[in-house]
Design an enzyme around this catalytic site. Sequence first.
Site, PDB file in Angstrom:
ATOM      1  N   TRP A 193      -0.320  22.457  -2.970  1.00 38.94           N
ATOM      2  CA  TRP A 193       0.268  23.007  -1.747  1.00 38.94           C
ATOM      3  C   TRP A 193       0.992  24.316  -2.022  1.00 38.94           C
ATOM      4  O   TRP A 193       1.006  25.214  -1.184  1.00 38.94           O
ATOM      5  CB  TRP A 193       1.174  21.973  -1.086  1.00 38.94           C
ATOM      6  CG  TRP A 193       0.359  20.832  -0.580  1.00 38.94           C
ATOM      7  CD1 TRP A 193       0.282  19.564  -1.092  1.00 38.94           C
ATOM      8  CD2 TRP A 193      -0.580  20.867   0.506  1.00 38.94           C
ATOM      9  NE1 TRP A 193      -0.626  18.817  -0.383  1.00 38.94           N
ATOM     10  CE2 TRP A 193      -1.166  19.578   0.593  1.00 38.94           C
ATOM     11  CE3 TRP A 193      -0.973  21.848   1.413  1.00 38.94           C
ATOM     12  CZ2 TRP A 193      -2.134  19.264   1.563  1.00 38.94           C
ATOM     13  CZ3 TRP A 193      -1.933  21.536   2.367  1.00 38.94           C
ATOM     14  CH2 TRP A 193      -2.501  20.265   2.438  1.00 38.94           C
ATOM     15  N   ASP A 249       8.828  23.737   1.589  1.00 41.58           N
ATOM     16  CA  ASP A 249       7.869  22.863   2.269  1.00 41.58           C
ATOM     17  C   ASP A 249       8.250  21.426   1.928  1.00 41.58           C
ATOM     18  O   ASP A 249       7.903  20.913   0.864  1.00 41.58           O
ATOM     19  CB  ASP A 249       6.450  23.183   1.800  1.00 41.58           C
ATOM     20  CG  ASP A 249       5.410  22.235   2.387  1.00 41.58           C
ATOM     21  OD1 ASP A 249       5.775  21.327   3.159  1.00 41.58           O
ATOM     22  OD2 ASP A 249       4.221  22.388   2.060  1.00 41.58           O
ATOM     23  N   LYS A 273       4.230  12.121   7.511  1.00 41.72           N
ATOM     24  CA  LYS A 273       4.573  11.356   6.323  1.00 41.72           C
ATOM     25  C   LYS A 273       5.828  10.492   6.571  1.00 41.72           C
ATOM     26  O   LYS A 273       5.762   9.278   6.553  1.00 41.72           O
ATOM     27  CB  LYS A 273       4.738  12.281   5.130  1.00 41.72           C
ATOM     28  CG  LYS A 273       3.458  13.084   4.863  1.00 41.72           C
ATOM     29  CD  LYS A 273       3.628  14.178   3.864  1.00 41.72           C
ATOM     30  CE  LYS A 273       2.424  15.087   3.790  1.00 41.72           C
ATOM     31  NZ  LYS A 273       1.179  14.456   3.365  1.00 41.72           N
TER      32      LYS A 273
END
Length: 360
Positions: free
Chosen positions: A101, A172, A196
Site C-alpha cells: 500500500w 493511511d 476493516k
Amino acid sequence: MRVYNFSAGPAMLPLPVLERAQSELVDWQGSGMSVTEVSHRGKAFVACAGHAEQMLRTVLGVGDDYAVLFLQGGASGQFAAIPMNLTAPGDGIDLINTGSWSKKALAEAKRQELDVTVVADEKASNYSATPAQGSYAVSPGAAYLHYTPNETIGGVEFGYVPATGDVPLVADMSSTILSRPLDVGQFGVIYAGAQKNMGPAGLCVVVVRRDLLGRARPSTPSILDWQQMAENDSMLNTPPTFGIYLLGLILDWVAENGGLTAMGERNRAKAQALYAAIDGSDFYRNPVAVDSRSWMNVPFILANPDLDGDFLARAEAAGLTNLKGHRSVGGMRASIYNAMPAEGVQALIDFMKEFERTRA
C-alpha cells in the site's frame, strides 16, 4: 450459521451491529423506508451523519481543530486526493515504503508530478519489517511525510508514530484505525477505508487538520477537494449513506464496549495468543520481524506449502473462512479486527494445532 471470517476486507462486522441494522432495514426510525432509501438531505439522515461524526470525534479523540470528512473512492482515492490538496506540481514530499500500500501511494504521488523522496525503504527485508525509529531523516521542506502504519497484505505494523517536526504527517490507517487509543494531534491527515474496522466498503473517512484545508490545486475535482467537502458537511454530492449509518452504529458499539482502551487490550491479547501458537510450532512460521508484527493482520506459512489447499478446505469446513494469504505473498493470513472475538482466534489456534497433529 455464522462463521469466523478472517477476511482482510471487507471484513467481519460486530454481530450486534448487524442485528440492529437488520431490525431497522425496512423501517428506519418509523419512516416506513430503509436508511438506504431516505434523502441524504432530509433531517433524519443529516442527524444520522452528525451522530456518526460526533461519535468518531468522541471515540477517537478528534478536536475541533480537525475536519472529519465522509468520502467515497476508498483509501486509494485519497492516494490522489492527498497530493491534490497539499501540494503544487514539483513540490517535494517524503514517503516511507513498507509494502504494497505504500508503493501504491508512492506511484500515485509520482503521477501528480511530485518530487518524492523515499526516506526509508524496507526492500532489503522483503518488506517484512519497519524502519527503526530515528534511522531516517525527514526533509525540512517536504510538503508532508506519508506512511502506512499497518500494511494489510504483509502484516507489517509500526510500533511508533514517526516524528516529523513541522512537516505534516499523513497516515493511511485503513487497517489499524479504532483498534487502540491514538493521539490524533500527532497527525496532519488520517485517512482510512471503512471496510476493516469501521463498516462496509464504500466509505472513506478523512480526518484533516483545518490549517491544511484550502490548499487544493485549481484542477482538483470538487469531490476530492477537502475544503469544499468540509464546507458542505461531506454532502457536496450524494454520500455513501449506508456506510455512514453503519459507522455510527459501530462507533456506538465501540463506546459501549469500553472504547479504544478496551479495544486495544482485547486486540493485543488476540494477537499475542495467535503469534504464540505460531512461534511455538515448527509447522507454522510468521515471516515478519517480531517488533513489526501487526495486531490486525497475521500472515503465516506452513512448513509444507503442498498442504495449503488442504488446510484452507478443512478450515472452511470448520467455519474458519477467508484465511488464504494475498495472491502476492501466498500462505495464510488471519485478519483479526475489532469484530473478531477472542473465541474466534482460539478456534483458529485449536484448528491449527489439530491440523498439525494429523498432517505433520
